[in-house]
Design a protein around this motif. Structure first.
Motif, PDB file in Angstrom:
ATOM      1  N   SER A 108       0.841  -1.206   0.000  1.00 39.86           N
ATOM      2  CA  SER A 108       0.000   0.000   0.000  1.00 39.86           C
ATOM      3  C   SER A 108       0.875   1.255   0.000  1.00 39.86           C
ATOM      4  O   SER A 108       0.593   2.226  -0.720  1.00 39.86           O
ATOM      5  CB  SER A 108      -0.920   0.008   1.229  1.00 39.86           C
ATOM      6  N   ALA A 109       1.950   1.235   0.799  1.00 41.53           N
ATOM      7  CA  ALA A 109       2.867   2.375   0.838  1.00 41.53           C
ATOM      8  C   ALA A 109       3.614   2.522  -0.484  1.00 41.53           C
ATOM      9  O   ALA A 109       3.800   3.639  -0.988  1.00 41.53           O
ATOM     10  CB  ALA A 109       3.863   2.192   1.986  1.00 41.53           C
ATOM     11  N   LEU A 110       4.028   1.405  -1.069  1.00 41.65           N
ATOM     12  CA  LEU A 110       4.738   1.435  -2.351  1.00 41.65           C
ATOM     13  C   LEU A 110       3.855   2.006  -3.458  1.00 41.65           C
ATOM     14  O   LEU A 110       4.297   2.832  -4.266  1.00 41.65           O
ATOM     15  CB  LEU A 110       5.199   0.025  -2.715  1.00 41.65           C
ATOM     16  N   PHE A 111       2.591   1.580  -3.490  1.00 35.84           N
ATOM     17  CA  PHE A 111       1.656   2.065  -4.503  1.00 35.84           C
ATOM     18  C   PHE A 111       1.476   3.579  -4.385  1.00 35.84           C
ATOM     19  O   PHE A 111       1.455   4.297  -5.387  1.00 35.84           O
ATOM     20  CB  PHE A 111       0.311   1.356  -4.326  1.00 35.84           C
ATOM     21  N   LEU A 112       1.352   4.057  -3.158  1.00 36.25           N
ATOM     22  CA  LEU A 112       1.187   5.488  -2.919  1.00 36.25           C
ATOM     23  C   LEU A 112       2.424   6.264  -3.355  1.00 36.25           C
ATOM     24  O   LEU A 112       2.318   7.301  -4.030  1.00 36.25           O
ATOM     25  CB  LEU A 112       0.899   5.724  -1.434  1.00 36.25           C
ATOM     26  N   MET A 113       3.598   5.779  -3.015  1.00 41.16           N
ATOM     27  CA  MET A 113       4.836   6.495  -3.346  1.00 41.16           C
ATOM     28  C   MET A 113       5.095   6.516  -4.849  1.00 41.16           C
ATOM     29  O   MET A 113       5.467   7.551  -5.414  1.00 41.16           O
ATOM     30  CB  MET A 113       6.020   5.855  -2.618  1.00 41.16           C
ATOM     31  N   ILE A 156      -3.824  -3.990  -5.574  1.00 41.00           N
ATOM     32  CA  ILE A 156      -2.681  -3.075  -5.646  1.00 41.00           C
ATOM     33  C   ILE A 156      -1.665  -3.537  -6.676  1.00 41.00           C
ATOM     34  O   ILE A 156      -1.265  -2.780  -7.572  1.00 41.00           O
ATOM     35  CB  ILE A 156      -2.009  -2.949  -4.266  1.00 41.00           C
ATOM     36  N   LEU A 157      -1.227  -4.784  -6.553  1.00 39.56           N
ATOM     37  CA  LEU A 157      -0.123  -5.264  -7.377  1.00 39.56           C
ATOM     38  C   LEU A 157      -0.563  -5.704  -8.771  1.00 39.56           C
ATOM     39  O   LEU A 157       0.032  -5.286  -9.776  1.00 39.56           O
ATOM     40  CB  LEU A 157       0.587  -6.428  -6.670  1.00 39.56           C
ATOM     41  N   CYS A 196       1.749  10.054 -11.741  1.00 37.95           N
ATOM     42  CA  CYS A 196       1.289   9.012 -12.664  1.00 37.95           C
ATOM     43  C   CYS A 196       2.160   7.773 -12.507  1.00 37.95           C
ATOM     44  O   CYS A 196       3.254   7.841 -11.937  1.00 37.95           O
ATOM     45  CB  CYS A 196       1.305   9.489 -14.115  1.00 37.95           C
ATOM     46  N   PHE A 197       1.646   6.648 -12.988  1.00 38.56           N
ATOM     47  CA  PHE A 197       2.406   5.411 -13.022  1.00 38.56           C
ATOM     48  C   PHE A 197       2.952   5.215 -14.435  1.00 38.56           C
ATOM     49  O   PHE A 197       2.208   5.206 -15.405  1.00 38.56           O
ATOM     50  CB  PHE A 197       1.519   4.206 -12.680  1.00 38.56           C
ATOM     51  N   GLU A 198       4.265   5.019 -14.529  1.00 38.53           N
ATOM     52  CA  GLU A 198       4.877   4.669 -15.803  1.00 38.53           C
ATOM     53  C   GLU A 198       4.760   3.158 -16.008  1.00 38.53           C
ATOM     54  O   GLU A 198       4.508   2.404 -15.065  1.00 38.53           O
ATOM     55  CB  GLU A 198       6.354   5.083 -15.811  1.00 38.53           C
TER      56      GLU A 198
END
Length: 355
Positions: A115-120, A279-280, A127-129
Motif C-alpha cells: 500500500s505504501a509502495l503504490f502510494l509512493m 494493488i499489485l 502518474c504510473f509509468e
C-alpha cells in the motif's frame, strides 16, 4: 431525464454482470482445478484470488483501452478502502475474527508495504509509468509463488482447514435438502449436480468471463457518462465511490456471509488477498496497459492512497491484542472511519463546485 434513467439502469446491469460473472468464473475454474487434482490452497491463492478481483481487473482493462484511465486508480483505492472499512468492519461486528499467526507476520505486513509502495510510486510524477506497473506485477507473481511453495510444505489436513478460501464463492456448495420444495431450490440443486460435469464447468467459466468483461464495459461507460455529462462530477470521485462499491460486491457478499456462518478464515483472508491483488496485479496491469501515456494519479488518488494505507495499518495493529483478533470494537472503528472518509469526499466535492 430519459438518458439519466437509462445510464443508471445500464450501470446496475453492469454491476450484476460483474458479480454473477465472477461467481460463475470461480465456480467453473475451481471445479476444473479440482478435477485435475490441484490442491485447494493453490486453487485459493490463484483462481479465487483472481476471481474476486475479476471485476476490478475488467474495469481496469476497459478503461485503459476504451476510456481515459481516470477510473483505474480510484477503483483500486476505493475498493481497498471499502474492503477493509466496510466489509471487514461489518464482519467484525457480526463476530470476532481471529487472525492467524502467518497472516499477522507475513500477509498483513506485506499489505502495508505494498500500500505504501503504490502510494509512493503514484505520487512521484502524479502518474504510473509502464515500468512501475511491471514492478507491481513482478511483486504479485513473487507473492503467488511464495504462497504456492508454502502450500506444498503444509500437510494435507492443514491445507483443507487453513485455506477454505478456495471455496469462498462456494460456501453454499452442500445440498441443503434432498426434497427441494420450491422452484429456486430445485434450480440450485440442479446447478450443484451439473457442477460435477467437466463440460458444464468449462461452459460457466467461459460464460462468467464474458459476463465480467461485458459488465465492465457497461460500468465504465455509464459511470463516465453520469459523472461528466450529467452531474459534472470528477471521474475519480465516481471511481472512489460508485464503481469501487460495485466491484467490491463479490467480497462483500462472500465475507459477510462467511462471518455469519462462523467461517472467519474466509472473511479475513478474502479481503487481505483481494487488496494485495488490487494493488499489485490490477494496478500493475493498469499501468502497463496505458503504456507511454502513464496511469493518472491525481490529488484524489494521493488522499485515497493515504486512507488505504491507514486502513491496512489499522487492521495490522488491531490484531495484536490479547485475543489476536479483529473484535467488535475494531469493526465499529472501521465503519466510523468509512463514514468520515465519505463525508470528506463529498465535502471536498461541494467545495470544488463552489469554486
Amino acid at each position: 431525464m430519459g438518458n439519466i434513467v437509462l445510464e443508471i439502469f445500464l450501470l446496475l446491469i453492469g454491476f450484476v454482470l460483474l458479480v454473477k460473472g465472477a461467481d460463475f468464473f470461480v465456480d467453473g475454474a475451481s471445479g476444473i482445478a479440482k478435477k485435475l487434482k490441484v490442491s485447494t490452497f493453490i486453487i485459493g491463492v490463484t483462481v479465487v484470488a483472481l476471481g474476486t478481483s475479476a471485476p476490478e481487473l475488467a474495469v481496469t482493462m476497459a478503461d485503459a483501452f476504451g476510456g481515459s484511465g481516470e477510473l483505474i486508480v480510484g477503483n483500486i483505492l476505493g475498493s481497498n478502502v471499502i474492503n477493509i472499512f466496510l466489509i471487514l468492519g461489518i464482519s467484525a461486528v457480526i463476530c470476532k475474527l481471529p487472525v492467524e499467526r502467518t497472516t499477522r507476520l507475513i500477509d498483513l505486513p506485506f499489505l502495508v508495504v505494498t500500500s505504501a509502495l503504490f502510494l509512493m510510486l503514484g505520487a512521484f510524477g502524479n502518474c504510473f509509468e509502464w515500468w512501475e506497473g511491471l514492478i507491481l506485477v513482478v511483486l504479485y507473481v513473487g507473492f503467488m509463488v511464495y504462497n504456492i511453495i508454502l502450500a506444498k510444505k503444509q500437510s494435507k489436513i492443514q491445507l483443507e482447514e487453513a485455506t477454505a478460501v478456495a471455496t469462498a464463492f462456494d460456501v453454499d456448495n452442500g445440498v441443503e435438502t434432498q426434497t427441494a420444495q420450491n422452484f429456486w431450490q430445485k434450480i440450485k440443486l440442479g446447478y450443484e449436480t451439473l457442477k460435477n460435469k467437466v463440460w458444464f464447468l468449462i461452459v460457466i467459466t467461459v460464460v462468467g468471463l464474458g459476463m465480467v468483461v461485458g459488465g465492465a464495459q457497461l460500468v465504465v461507460g455509464s459511470a463516465q457518462f453520469i459523472a461528466k455529462e450529467l452531474f459534472h462530477i470528477p471521474a475519480e470521485i465516481v471511481a472512489l465511490t460508485v464503481v469501487a462499491f460495485g466491484t467490491s460486491l463479490p467480497e462483500l457478499v462472500t465475507s459477510v456471509s462467511a462471518a455469519k456462518k462462523g467461517d472467519v478464515g474466509i472473511a479475513t483472508g478474502n479481503i487481505i488477498g483481494s487488496n494485495i491483488a488490487n494493488i499489485l496485479l490490477i494496478g500493475g496491469v493498469g499501468a502497463l496497459c496505458t503504456g507511454a501515456n502513464g496511469l493518472p494519479f491525481s490529488i484524489e488518488g494521493i488522499i485515497s492512497g493515504c486512507v488505504s494505507l491507514f486502513a491496512a495499518i489499522l487492521v495490522f495493529s488491531s490484531c495484536w491484542g490479547k485475543t489476536k483478533s479483529l473484535t467488535r470494537v475494531s469493526g465499529i472503528i472501521m465503519l466510523l472511519c468509512l463514514a468520515a472518509y465519505y463525508v470528506f469526499i463529498f465535502l471536498n466535492l461541494f467545495v470544488l463546485k463552489l469554486y
